[in-house]
Design a protein around this motif. Structure first.
Motif, PDB file in Angstrom:
ATOM      1  N   SER A 181       0.856  -1.184   0.000  1.00  0.00           N
ATOM      2  CA  SER A 181       0.000   0.000   0.000  1.00  0.00           C
ATOM      3  C   SER A 181       0.894   1.237   0.000  1.00  0.00           C
ATOM      4  N   MET A 182       0.561   2.201  -0.834  1.00  0.00           N
ATOM      5  CA  MET A 182       1.387   3.412  -0.908  1.00  0.00           C
ATOM      6  C   MET A 182       0.497   4.626  -1.144  1.00  0.00           C
ATOM      7  N   GLU A 183       1.016   5.780  -0.775  1.00  0.00           N
ATOM      8  CA  GLU A 183       0.311   7.038  -0.971  1.00  0.00           C
ATOM      9  C   GLU A 183       0.887   7.781  -2.167  1.00  0.00           C
ATOM     10  N   PHE A 184       0.019   8.462  -2.882  1.00  0.00           N
ATOM     11  CA  PHE A 184       0.479   9.337  -3.958  1.00  0.00           C
ATOM     12  C   PHE A 184       1.054  10.611  -3.344  1.00  0.00           C
ATOM     13  N   ALA A 185       2.056  11.168  -3.994  1.00  0.00           N
ATOM     14  CA  ALA A 185       2.708  12.373  -3.487  1.00  0.00           C
ATOM     15  C   ALA A 185       2.838  13.404  -4.600  1.00  0.00           C
ATOM     16  N   VAL A 186       2.887  14.647  -4.206  1.00  0.00           N
ATOM     17  CA  VAL A 186       3.024  15.743  -5.158  1.00  0.00           C
ATOM     18  C   VAL A 186       4.316  15.595  -5.968  1.00  0.00           C
ATOM     19  N   HIS A 187       4.238  15.929  -7.247  1.00  0.00           N
ATOM     20  CA  HIS A 187       5.336  15.918  -8.215  1.00  0.00           C
ATOM     21  C   HIS A 187       5.658  14.529  -8.743  1.00  0.00           C
ATOM     22  N   GLU A 188       4.831  13.538  -8.434  1.00  0.00           N
ATOM     23  CA  GLU A 188       4.982  12.219  -9.044  1.00  0.00           C
ATOM     24  C   GLU A 188       4.210  12.192 -10.375  1.00  0.00           C
ATOM     25  N   VAL A 189       4.629  11.273 -11.258  1.00  0.00           N
ATOM     26  CA  VAL A 189       3.973  11.101 -12.553  1.00  0.00           C
ATOM     27  C   VAL A 189       3.602   9.624 -12.703  1.00  0.00           C
ATOM     28  N   TYR A 190       2.371   9.360 -13.165  1.00  0.00           N
ATOM     29  CA  TYR A 190       1.895   7.981 -13.296  1.00  0.00           C
ATOM     30  C   TYR A 190       1.370   7.708 -14.698  1.00  0.00           C
ATOM     31  N   ALA A 191       1.602   6.472 -15.163  1.00  0.00           N
ATOM     32  CA  ALA A 191       0.952   5.958 -16.356  1.00  0.00           C
ATOM     33  C   ALA A 191      -0.179   5.061 -15.868  1.00  0.00           C
ATOM     34  N   MET A 192      -1.406   5.579 -15.941  1.00  0.00           N
ATOM     35  CA  MET A 192      -2.568   4.813 -15.487  1.00  0.00           C
ATOM     36  C   MET A 192      -3.103   3.999 -16.650  1.00  0.00           C
ATOM     37  N   ASP A 193      -3.091   2.679 -16.496  1.00  0.00           N
ATOM     38  CA  ASP A 193      -3.402   1.760 -17.594  1.00  0.00           C
ATOM     39  C   ASP A 193      -4.496   0.796 -17.150  1.00  0.00           C
ATOM     40  N   VAL A 194      -5.658   0.877 -17.798  1.00  0.00           N
ATOM     41  CA  VAL A 194      -6.823   0.082 -17.402  1.00  0.00           C
ATOM     42  C   VAL A 194      -7.187  -0.909 -18.505  1.00  0.00           C
ATOM     43  N   PHE A 195      -7.291  -2.194 -18.145  1.00  0.00           N
ATOM     44  CA  PHE A 195      -7.748  -3.241 -19.059  1.00  0.00           C
ATOM     45  C   PHE A 195      -8.967  -3.921 -18.447  1.00  0.00           C
ATOM     46  N   VAL A 196     -10.041  -4.028 -19.215  1.00  0.00           N
ATOM     47  CA  VAL A 196     -11.264  -4.674 -18.723  1.00  0.00           C
ATOM     48  C   VAL A 196     -11.760  -5.668 -19.768  1.00  0.00           C
ATOM     49  N   THR A 197     -12.193  -6.831 -19.309  1.00  0.00           N
ATOM     50  CA  THR A 197     -12.689  -7.878 -20.198  1.00  0.00           C
ATOM     51  C   THR A 197     -14.055  -8.373 -19.729  1.00  0.00           C
ATOM     52  N   THR A 198     -14.808  -8.950 -20.652  1.00  0.00           N
ATOM     53  CA  THR A 198     -16.073  -9.589 -20.281  1.00  0.00           C
ATOM     54  C   THR A 198     -15.825 -11.022 -19.832  1.00  0.00           C
ATOM     55  N   GLY A 199     -14.574 -11.466 -19.895  1.00  0.00           N
ATOM     56  CA  GLY A 199     -14.215 -12.814 -19.461  1.00  0.00           C
ATOM     57  C   GLY A 199     -13.875 -12.864 -17.986  1.00  0.00           C
ATOM     58  N   SER A 200     -13.112 -13.883 -17.602  1.00  0.00           N
ATOM     59  CA  SER A 200     -12.797 -14.136 -16.195  1.00  0.00           C
ATOM     60  C   SER A 200     -11.704 -13.217 -15.659  1.00  0.00           C
ATOM     61  N   GLY A 201     -10.988 -12.538 -16.558  1.00  0.00           N
ATOM     62  CA  GLY A 201      -9.891 -11.674 -16.123  1.00  0.00           C
ATOM     63  C   GLY A 201      -8.525 -12.314 -16.276  1.00  0.00           C
ATOM     64  N   LYS A 202      -8.497 -13.542 -16.746  1.00  0.00           N
ATOM     65  CA  LYS A 202      -7.222 -14.235 -16.970  1.00  0.00           C
ATOM     66  C   LYS A 202      -6.722 -13.934 -18.378  1.00  0.00           C
ATOM     67  N   MET A 203      -5.392 -13.981 -18.559  1.00  0.00           N
ATOM     68  CA  MET A 203      -4.826 -13.833 -19.894  1.00  0.00           C
ATOM     69  C   MET A 203      -3.682 -14.809 -20.070  1.00  0.00           C
ATOM     70  N   LYS A 204      -3.306 -15.012 -21.332  1.00  0.00           N
ATOM     71  CA  LYS A 204      -2.237 -15.962 -21.637  1.00  0.00           C
ATOM     72  C   LYS A 204      -1.373 -15.401 -22.756  1.00  0.00           C
ATOM     73  N   GLU A 205      -0.146 -15.899 -22.816  1.00  0.00           N
ATOM     74  CA  GLU A 205       0.773 -15.449 -23.863  1.00  0.00           C
ATOM     75  C   GLU A 205       0.367 -16.038 -25.201  1.00  0.00           C
ATOM     76  N   SER A 206       0.389 -15.212 -26.236  1.00  0.00           N
ATOM     77  CA  SER A 206      -0.010 -15.637 -27.568  1.00  0.00           C
ATOM     78  C   SER A 206       1.142 -16.358 -28.260  1.00  0.00           C
ATOM     79  N   ASN A 207       0.818 -17.119 -29.309  1.00  0.00           N
ATOM     80  CA  ASN A 207       1.866 -17.766 -30.106  1.00  0.00           C
ATOM     81  C   ASN A 207       2.341 -16.861 -31.237  1.00  0.00           C
ATOM     82  N   VAL A 208       1.854 -15.620 -31.267  1.00  0.00           N
ATOM     83  CA  VAL A 208       2.304 -14.638 -32.251  1.00  0.00           C
ATOM     84  C   VAL A 208       3.722 -14.203 -31.904  1.00  0.00           C
TER      85      VAL A 208
END
Length: 355
Positions: A181-208
């Protein structure tokens, strides 16, 4: 036709790269040593493909068709300070003919998660608040955040990973023990990245085949001349930023040089990921700066809700109230800027009062 749409996609990836290089070249022209350009290569992922799909010119064309959920991700930097962004669209959706069903659920859930996170990334708030709120929103849309996906504090030439400042969307068992658990502090920069699926939330590596890589901190004396030339080019052109093999004119030589670099861990691969249930995945990503009077989102944010129609809605009163808040930071007027410590203390007081 599908052929023309597919051609447009291939052209888009090349054209975006050219645009980024052209636009960044206009800044700080006098400083010839200053590095600038691509901070993350353009990736276009369709439906169940989660991330890192950046095909080469020699790869088979992937056809995009009406009704596909398409995610576009890229990043730009100047002097190592990066802005990264991603957006999701459903091809062909309009206000008169909006996307419905699972596609709409995933996109609306992801968008609202991103907006809620934006309102919570403030001095004194915690990463746990964001994780809990995202779970409430995805539950409302009968969706799941992708398990294990992280958002990070970013610094100069550091766009991920090597920091204790992390936000996990849907922690797996290991992360429940490791993520603090951590607190946000002034002068920090974040990359907020959200992924949502209609599935179970699991993912796997592709053969691509993996085409996106990034320099590691490892050292090794490469044996092959092709490998040394390739790695030198990577260091000069991309510094510590991720890159795609598509950026090299001679793909055959690049692949020859890549193999030894990956074998000896000089380069870290970004494998293509798929939703394990084959369900569509939506993504929204932006870069946000924490400032004394709130935060500043420097990219992303464009969204038209009329293009999507869901049977679900958010009913949690706290979340509804949070999303109703303005995302704009408070005006400072002529008053002196608050110190980082006082801003954090004020945020804590507000949180206590709400409880």
């Amino acid at each position: 036709t599908n052929t023309s749409i597919a051609y447009t996609k291939q052209w888009y990836q090349r054209r975006v790269r050219e645009m980024i290089l052209d636009e960044t070249a206009k800044h700080y022209k006098k400083d010839k040593q200053l590095k600038k350009g691509i901070a993350f290569p353009t990736c276009i992922c369709v439906n169940e493909v989660v991330c890192h799909f950046s095909p080469l010119r020699s790869d088979p064309v992937v056809t995009i068709k009406e009704g596909d959920l398409v995610k576009i991700e890229l990043g730009v930097h100047i002097d190592g300070y990066a802005g990264v962004v991603a957006h999701s669209i459903v091809v062909g959706s309009t206000a008169e003919n909006p996307a419905t069903g699972g596609l709409a659920d995933a996109v609306l859930a992801a968008h609202n998660c991103a907006e809620a996170a934006l309102r919570l990334i403030k001095a004194g708030n915690t990463n746990q608040q964001i994780t809990e709120t995202i779970q409430k929103i995805t539950d409302a849309y009968n969706c799941s955040p992708l398990e294990g996906m992280l958002s990070y504090e970013i610094k100069r030439y550091q766009t991920e990973g090597a920091t204790d400042k992390q936000i996990v969307l849907n922690p797996n068992e290991a992360q429940k023990k490791e993520i603090k658990s951590m607190e946000f502090a002034v002068h920090e920069v974040y990359a907020m990245d959200v992924f949502v699926t209609t599935g179970s939330g699991k993912m796997k590596e592709s053969n691509v085949s993996t085409t996106v890589h990034k320099r590691s901190d490892e050292t090794y004396l490469l044996k092959m001349k092709a490998s040394r030339a390739f790695f030198s080019d990577v260091c000069n052109r991309f510094t510590l930023m991720p890159f795609t093999l598509r950026a090299f004119e001679d793909e055959k030589k690049a692949k020859m040089g890549l193999k030894e670099c990956v074998t000896h861990e000089l380069l870290h691969p970004y494998p293509v990921q798929h939703d394990s249930d084959g369900k569509p995945v939506a993504q929204f990503k932006y870069t946000v700066l924490v400032v004394p009077n709130g935060n500043i989102r420097i990219n992303g944010g464009l969204f038209d809700p009329s293009l999507f129609k869901s049977e679900h809605q958010i009913e949690d009163k706290e979340v509804v109230a949070l999303l109703a808040q303005s995302a704009n930071r408070k005006a400072g007027g002529k008053k002196k800027k608050k110190k980082a410590k006082s801003a954090a203390e004020e945020a804590k007081s507000e949180a206590a009062a709400d409880n």
